[in-house]
Write a protein that holds these residues in place. Structure first.
Motif, PDB file in Angstrom:
ATOM      1  N   GLY A   1      31.492   2.402  16.036  1.00 19.83           N
ATOM      2  CA  GLY A   1      31.412   1.034  15.513  1.00 19.83           C
ATOM      3  C   GLY A   1      30.333   0.781  14.489  1.00 19.83           C
ATOM      4  O   GLY A   1      30.615   0.485  13.328  1.00 19.83           O
ATOM      5  N   PHE A   2      29.076   0.882  14.873  1.00 18.83           N
ATOM      6  CA  PHE A   2      27.971   0.526  13.991  1.00 18.83           C
ATOM      7  C   PHE A   2      27.913   1.446  12.778  1.00 18.83           C
ATOM      8  O   PHE A   2      27.796   0.991  11.643  1.00 18.83           O
ATOM      9  CB  PHE A   2      26.645   0.586  14.767  1.00 18.83           C
ATOM     10  CG  PHE A   2      25.470   0.156  13.940  1.00 18.83           C
ATOM     11  CD1 PHE A   2      25.220  -1.189  13.743  1.00 18.83           C
ATOM     12  CD2 PHE A   2      24.633   1.079  13.350  1.00 18.83           C
ATOM     13  CE1 PHE A   2      24.136  -1.598  12.974  1.00 18.83           C
ATOM     14  CE2 PHE A   2      23.555   0.700  12.593  1.00 18.83           C
ATOM     15  CZ  PHE A   2      23.310  -0.656  12.398  1.00 18.83           C
ATOM     16  N   GLY A   3      28.015   2.734  13.006  1.00 23.71           N
ATOM     17  CA  GLY A   3      27.924   3.699  11.909  1.00 23.71           C
ATOM     18  C   GLY A   3      29.039   3.554  10.898  1.00 23.71           C
ATOM     19  O   GLY A   3      28.818   3.675   9.684  1.00 23.71           O
ATOM     20  N   LEU A   4      30.253   3.300  11.371  1.00 28.14           N
ATOM     21  CA  LEU A   4      31.367   3.161  10.440  1.00 28.14           C
ATOM     22  C   LEU A   4      31.244   1.907   9.579  1.00 28.14           C
ATOM     23  O   LEU A   4      31.660   1.917   8.423  1.00 28.14           O
ATOM     24  CB  LEU A   4      32.701   3.165  11.189  1.00 28.14           C
ATOM     25  CG  LEU A   4      33.158   4.540  11.661  1.00 28.14           C
ATOM     26  CD1 LEU A   4      34.503   4.457  12.353  1.00 28.14           C
ATOM     27  CD2 LEU A   4      33.225   5.538  10.517  1.00 28.14           C
ATOM     28  N   ILE A   5      30.653   0.855  10.109  1.00 31.77           N
ATOM     29  CA  ILE A   5      30.414  -0.344   9.306  1.00 31.77           C
ATOM     30  C   ILE A   5      29.480  -0.004   8.146  1.00 31.77           C
ATOM     31  O   ILE A   5      29.697  -0.414   7.002  1.00 31.77           O
ATOM     32  CB  ILE A   5      29.826  -1.484  10.171  1.00 31.77           C
ATOM     33  CG1 ILE A   5      30.789  -1.894  11.270  1.00 31.77           C
ATOM     34  CG2 ILE A   5      29.421  -2.670   9.312  1.00 31.77           C
ATOM     35  CD1 ILE A   5      32.057  -2.553  10.813  1.00 31.77           C
ATOM     36  N   VAL A   6      28.438   0.776   8.429  1.00 27.94           N
ATOM     37  CA  VAL A   6      27.494   1.192   7.384  1.00 27.94           C
ATOM     38  C   VAL A   6      28.207   2.055   6.347  1.00 27.94           C
ATOM     39  O   VAL A   6      28.047   1.859   5.139  1.00 27.94           O
ATOM     40  CB  VAL A   6      26.286   1.941   8.012  1.00 27.94           C
ATOM     41  CG1 VAL A   6      25.402   2.551   6.938  1.00 27.94           C
ATOM     42  CG2 VAL A   6      25.484   1.003   8.897  1.00 27.94           C
TER      43      VAL A   6
END
Length: 153
Positions: free
Chosen positions: A21-26
């Motif tokens: 989740g978080f990494g893919l948003i970045v």
């Protein structure tokens, strides 16, 4: 022990499922800047954000956290170059949830693990997310695994 949601169990090895989740948003944000660079024909923006997007994606893919109850250790892998950190369960001190807010909007929540090494307190990250609940659930599941293991000893 309840059904594990954040881990897969392979004998006495518990491997945390990938947290995208978080990494893919970045990564998606960097890809958006790369596309913007293509649209405005800015080679510097294309090169910088294109390379950063690829590096971040590879880094996300290599991250990992596992609990090996046979070896009695945590195994944490963060970043591209870093070797996995092996932490004996006996050296584990506590967890820390860190919530970053910007104008009442939570932008990041991370779960850190504190441990003793050479009589010094050290810290390493385990996972990141956008919600405290997600990180709290992960921490609770790790505690369940450790409690179940300590009852068997």
């Amino acid at each position: 022990m309840n059904q594990l949601k954040k881990f897969t169990k392979e004998g006495n090895l518990y491997v945390m499922k990938r947290q995208y989740g978080f990494g893919l948003i970045v990564v998606l944000g960097m890809i958006a800047f790369t596309i913007g660079g293509i649209y405005y024909k800015n080679n510097a923006v294309i090169g910088i954000f294109g390379v950063l997007a690829v590096i971040c994606f590879i880094s996300i893919w290599q991250e990992g956290f596992s609990i090996d109850l046979d070896r009695k250790e945590f195994r944490i892998k963060n970043g591209l170059i870093n070797k996995p950190v092996l932490i004996p369960i006996a050296d584990f001190l506590n967890f820390e949830l860190v919530k970053v807010k910007y104008n009442l909007i939570t932008t990041n929540v991370s779960l850190n693990l504190y441990y003793k090494k050479e009589n010094k307190e050290k810290c390493t990250g385990i996972a990141q997310a956008f919600t405290t609940r997600s990180m709290q659930n992960l921490m609770n599941e790790i505690n369940e695994i450790l409690d179940e293991h300590s009852r068997k000893i």
